[in-house]
Design an enzyme around this catalytic site. Structure first.
Site, PDB file in Angstrom:
ATOM      1  N   HIS A   1       0.900  -1.079  -0.021  1.00 49.86           N
ATOM      2  CA  HIS A   1      -0.046  -0.133  -0.007  1.00 49.86           C
ATOM      3  C   HIS A   1       0.802   1.123  -0.059  1.00 49.86           C
ATOM      4  O   HIS A   1       1.738   1.361   0.761  1.00 49.86           O
ATOM      5  CB  HIS A   1      -0.803   0.158   1.338  1.00 49.86           C
ATOM      6  CG  HIS A   1      -1.954  -0.832   1.093  1.00 49.86           C
ATOM      7  ND1 HIS A   1      -3.361  -0.556   0.947  1.00 49.86           N
ATOM      8  CD2 HIS A   1      -2.108  -2.382   1.503  1.00 49.86           C
ATOM      9  CE1 HIS A   1      -3.986  -1.661   0.883  1.00 49.86           C
ATOM     10  NE2 HIS A   1      -3.374  -2.961   1.281  1.00 49.86           N
ATOM     11  N   CYS A   2       0.729   1.926  -0.915  1.00 51.37           N
ATOM     12  CA  CYS A   2       1.470   3.304  -1.104  1.00 51.37           C
ATOM     13  C   CYS A   2       0.590   4.419  -0.684  1.00 51.37           C
ATOM     14  O   CYS A   2      -0.322   4.719  -1.838  1.00 51.37           O
ATOM     15  CB  CYS A   2       1.972   3.468  -2.294  1.00 51.37           C
ATOM     16  SG  CYS A   2       3.000   2.085  -2.932  1.00 51.37           S
TER      17      CYS A   2
END
Length: 104
Positions: free
Chosen positions: A73-74
Site C-alpha cells: 500500500h502506497c
C-alpha cells in the site's frame, strides 16, 4: 457521494506469488523485491501527488489481510477526514518495520 480518504493511494503488486509479508525471507531476492516495490510506489506518488508532504508504505498483516497475495500500500497523506488513519494503522506493517520483525 463518497469523499476520498487519501489524496492518492496505489497498490504495488509483485508478479511472484508471496502470500503475506510474514512469508518474506531474509534473502537477497526478497530484499530486492521489497526494495523494488517501494521504489515503484515512491515514484508513482512523487509523480502523481507531489504536493503531499508525507507518504506511507506498508503491507497487510495477517489475520487482517483480505487477499493472500503480497501487495504494498502506497499512501499519500493526509487522511481526510483525519480519523480515517485508524483503519490503516491497525492492519498495515510499515516497510521500515520489516527489519524489526522475525521474518526479515
Amino acid at each position: 457521494w463518497h469523499q476520498a480518504v487519501l489524496t492518492r493511494q496505489y497498490l504495488v503488486i509483485p508478479v511472484k506469488h508471496i502470500a503475506t509479508a510474514r512469508d518474506l525471507q531474509k534473502t537477497p531476492e526478497d530484499y530486492s523485491l521489497v526494495r523494488h516495490l517501494l521504489k515503484v510506489g515512491q515514484m508513482l506518488l512523487q509523480r502523481d501527488a507531489p504536493q503531499c508532504l508525507q507518504y506511507r508504505f506498508g503491507f497487510h498483516q495477517p489475520p487482517l489481510n483480505s487477499v493472500n497475495h503480497l501487495h504494498l500500500h502506497c499512501l499519500a497523506l493526509p487522511f481526510v477526514p483525519r480519523w480515517k488513519h485508524v483503519k490503516y494503522i491497525l492492519w498495515v506493517l510499515r516497510v521500515g518495520s520489516l527489519k524489526q520483525k522475525s521474518c526479515w
